[in-house]
Enzyme design. Structure first.
Site, PDB file in Angstrom:
ATOM      1  N   GLU A   1       0.802  -1.216   0.000  1.00  0.00           N
ATOM      2  CA  GLU A   1       0.000   0.000   0.000  1.00  0.00           C
ATOM      3  C   GLU A   1       0.840   1.274   0.000  1.00  0.00           C
ATOM      4  O   GLU A   1       0.470   2.268  -0.626  1.00  0.00           O
ATOM      5  CB  GLU A   1      -0.940   0.006   1.213  1.00  0.00           C
ATOM      6  CG  GLU A   1      -2.050  -1.015   1.162  1.00  0.00           C
ATOM      7  CD  GLU A   1      -3.123  -0.659   0.139  1.00  0.00           C
ATOM      8  OE1 GLU A   1      -3.075   0.451  -0.419  1.00  0.00           O
ATOM      9  OE2 GLU A   1      -3.992  -1.511  -0.124  1.00  0.00           O
ATOM     10  N   SER A  50     -28.978 -28.421  50.388  1.00  0.00           N
ATOM     11  CA  SER A  50     -28.106 -28.946  51.440  1.00  0.00           C
ATOM     12  C   SER A  50     -26.639 -28.585  51.251  1.00  0.00           C
ATOM     13  O   SER A  50     -25.779 -29.141  51.947  1.00  0.00           O
ATOM     14  CB  SER A  50     -28.244 -30.473  51.503  1.00  0.00           C
ATOM     15  OG  SER A  50     -29.559 -30.853  51.862  1.00  0.00           O
TER      16      SER A  50
END
Length: 794
Positions: free
Chosen positions: A94, A353
């Site tokens: 680029e 429990s």
């Protein structure tokens, strides 16, 4: 001659100065104009704290992305976190002169202009990376005027930002198709990996994709994407950046992209962290991405076999750091029928429990029990509160370890009554478990059976105490979150309770079947079920992990038949079996405060200090701090009183009361069992603790205050048969004679109900077989009869 030359040159000097002055004025004007334009048209950069948010696993794997207000997914990153291969491909393809130009490349612009004139359309745009960033952050039309604006914005970027900052803007905002922006989001979305681990082929693909995101999307147009990628690869070869051999290897790689979708793992935890840190763009959690995915698959498969609308929650915590590695707040985040949007890790629910291990641990610390202390599992009344067991059966005399392993309710309530509910709740709160009670309610005995509310994350944090020497903590979801260690139990009590929970015998109801779990995992586990089958729990502790499982319906609807040992425990074992164990700490040897001692039933003392005749049963117990307490005293004296009984007897062995004497007489001792345990004793134990008869002529004493009782209505050993052609079960009408107060009725050890002493009791006998009916008075007196129900005649 010199003078003449000077005279000749003197007229040029003013022109030179004027030219220099004009140039300076022009430059100054340009600078002033640039400054003015910069002020009139300021650079608008994306706010660093705006945009989308991504929640990551501990290794950087995205768990869930939260799109910004425009629906964009963007994972914040910087150049130092991106593969050098990608940066090389991007810059060489680029903008090779990125680090040398001031934002624009005149040569590239001229080349683009000439190419456009020659071909009649744009062949090369001539845009630098800085110019591309300018167009990304400011919408600019693709016109000649737009190009001038783009150049101006590029110069602004270079004036205000460093090259590294400009590059980071590109890495985070470049378009990659659909709602994806930034190379990190694109790498995860298309390739399923971080941008730091790209191959050359993958780097080339992502470098070219922003040129035409829609046309080159690899999930939709793989052929076009491959052609564009190969073009980048050839450029890298021609420039001599990558070798020809490297390019050939890269070109072999196919373009394979996943369907574009946002990550959605540990969704409710991600939502929770995002809610706590709304301004953070990148949140790193403690989750292990691989374990999380495996657990989600395991839970999803497991839930498919349960009733509709059932959901599940799972929490896995590393004991050493308290960092959470797996967090499932729901079984299926997208399933509204299962209320997948409700986080059951943090939702308050009845714990069933699951609090019992902490109660027994506290009783050990208080010196009330050893691991083998004698408790009684029989119908009892605690000031109007009469608990029963989950299976409605009773076991009589049991050890503390058995009571905990079998999760028996009556012994737990008995222990809590002696510890004190208020103190127990306060100790839990100090350890990080805050129990929610109804408005205005005070701690009471029902809390040990689930009569309060807590959260899965609180339970898991508390259970880590059994792997960490009694110190509990708060599960951590980020590395910055404090662990908040708190002392819950002593190291010795925590060790004993873990040993009890880790050695459940195979025949205990709810225990895992042989081979279900990797035995090297050494799981210490406890289950729980809330009232009405609304919540099924299983919590397990290994050397390395603490695992919590909840299953139920988030809306609180009962799920009959679904309880902890059957529903939640198998899933806990599956999860424990898949977790890595090597590298974790080893279950430590017993602390110095714990030792093994042989004790005697029914008195509870050490064998070494108990006469052999009074030691009816020997038990090997874990003892904490050398405390060997006696068996609990009974609340009410009745037909029996527990403890050591010293009597005077005559030569015939008959009992002498207070003012009664004989010649000769001597002293004998009896080891008395708790009165309520008597129906479960064997013949020898019952005979050994039977009171000698009172000598003739001696006045009665308190030991005779309870009269014997018997059951009227049927003879012992009778055989009954249902009436011919009747499909109704048999019913026997019974009554207790000689009792005072309420009477508990048991059928084959299971509580059926109670009646007044003078009332008749109608007992249903549902099928053919043998039955044992027991009537148990409140003072411990009891009567039993056996009968047989024959099958119907054919």
């Amino acid at each position: 001659m010199i003078d003449s030359a000077i005279v000749a040159a003197s007229p040029r000097r003013p022109r030179l100065w004027r030219l220099m002055r004009a140039s300076a004025i022009g430059v100054l004007a340009l600078l002033l104009g640039a400054v003015l334009l910069d002020r009139l048209f300021p650079l608008r950069l994306p706010a660093p704290d705006s945009g989308s948010t991504v929640v990551l696993a501990r290794d950087g794997t995205p768990l869930r992305a939260f799109a910004d207000s425009d629906g964009v997914w963007r994972y914040p990153t910087t150049a130092d976190k991106v593969s050098p291969l990608y940066l090389s491909a991007l810059l060489h393809y680029e903008d090779r002169w990125f680090y040398r130009h001031p934002g624009i490349n005149p040569y590239a612009l001229l080349r683009g202009l000439v190419g456009g004139i020659v071909h009649g359309h744009i062949v090369s745009g001539g845009s630098t990376l800085t110019m591309q960033v300018a167009r990304i952050i400011h919408p600019i039309p693709h016109t000649f005027r737009g190009k001038l604006v783009q150049i101006f914005r590029a110069l602004q970027l270079e004036a205000h930002l460093s090259k590294a900052q400009i590059l980071d803007l590109y890495l985070n905002h470049a378009p990659f198709g659909g709602p994806i922006e930034g190379v990190e989001a694109a790498s995860w979305a298309y390739l399923g990996k971080p941008a730091s681990r790209l191959s050359r082929a993958e780097a080339a693909l992502l470098a070219v994709l922003p040129q035409s995101p829609s046309r080159l999307r690899p999930d939709r147009h793989p052929v076009a994407a491959r052609a564009a990628r190969d073009k980048v690869l050839r450029r890298m070869r021609d420039l001599g950046v990558w070798s020809a051999a490297q390019i050939r290897d890269a070109e072999i790689e196919p373009v394979v992209a996943r369907s574009l979708h946002a990550p959605l793992s540990a969704a409710l935890l991600a939502e929770r962290l995002h809610r706590q840190q709304p301004a953070a763009r990148r949140i790193v959690s403690t989750i292990d991405a691989n374990l999380q995915r495996a657990a989600e698959d395991r839970v999803s498969d497991y839930l498919s076999r349960l009733p509709a609308h059932s959901s599940a929650a799972l929490l896995v915590v590393d004991n050493a750091t308290l960092e959470t590695r797996v967090y499932l707040g729901t079984s299926d985040f997208g399933d509204r029928e299962r209320h997948g949007y409700v986080d059951m890790v943090s939702a308050p629910r009845s714990p069933g429990s699951t609090l019992k291990p902490f109660l027994y641990g506290l009783a050990l610390d208080d010196g009330l029990i050893t691991s083998q202390s004698l408790l009684v599992d029989a119908p009892q009344d605690f000031g109007g509160y009469a608990p029963g067991n989950f299976d409605e059966a009773f076991s009589g005399p049991v050890s503390a370890a058995q009571a905990l392993q079998r999760s028996l309710n009556v012994p737990a309530v008995d222990v809590l009554d002696r510890v004190g509910p208020t103190r127990f709740v306060a100790r839990l709160a100090a350890g990080g478990v805050d129990l929610g009670l109804p408005s205005g309610a005070k701690p009471n005995l029902s809390i040990i059976l689930g009569g309060a509310a807590t959260r899965l994350e609180n339970l898991v944090g508390a259970y880590t105490a059994f792997a960490n020497g009694g110190i509990a903590g708060t599960p951590r979801y980020t590395a910055e979150q404090p662990a908040q260690p708190r002392r819950l139990l002593s190291p010795g009590a925590a060790w004993i309770i873990r040993d009890i929970l880790g050695s459940n015998p195979a025949d205990v109801e709810g225990a895992p079947l042989e081979g279900v779990i990797n035995r090297h995992a050494n799981v210490a586990w406890k289950t729980g079920t809330s009232y009405g089958y609304r919540d099924a729990w299983a919590i397990g502790v290994t050397d390395r992990w603490t695992i919590g499982v909840w299953i139920g319906r988030p809306d609180g609807t009962p799920s009959p038949g679904q309880y902890g040992a059957v529903t939640a425990l198998p899933l806990l074992f599956q999860v424990a079996d898949m977790l890595p164990q090597r590298g974790g700490r080893t279950h430590a040897a017993a602390p110095a405060s714990v030792r093994s001692v042989a004790i005697c039933w029914p008195l509870g003392g050490a064998v070494a200090s108990t006469p052999a005749a009074l030691c009816r049963q020997r038990r090997t117990a874990w003892v904490l701090d050398d405390a060997i307490p006696p068996t609990f005293a009974e609340r009410e004296l009745g037909a029996w009183a527990s403890g050591l009984l010293t009597l005077r007897v005559n030569a015939r062995g008959q009992r002498l009361s207070g003012s009664c004497h004989a010649t000769p007489e001597h002293i004998v001792q009896l080891a008395r069992w708790p009165a309520l345990a008597t129906p479960w004793l064997g013949v020898d134990d019952r005979r050994a603790s039977t009171l000698p008869p009172l000598a003739p002529g001696c006045a009665g004493d308190s030991l005779d205050q309870a009269s014997p009782i018997r059951i009227a209505g049927l003879n012992d050993g009778v055989t009954l048969r249902r009436a011919p052609n009747s499909d109704r079960p048999l019913q026997a009408s019974l009554q207790v004679l000689g009792a005072q107060g309420p009477v508990q009725w048991l059928l084959n050890g299971r509580l059926q109900g109670s009646s007044a002493a003078d009332a008749r009791w109608l007992q249903t006998l549902p099928a053919a077989g043998d039955y044992r009916i027991t009537a148990l008075a409140r003072n411990g007196a009891f009567a039993t009869l056996t009968l047989h129900v024959a099958g119907a005649r054919q």
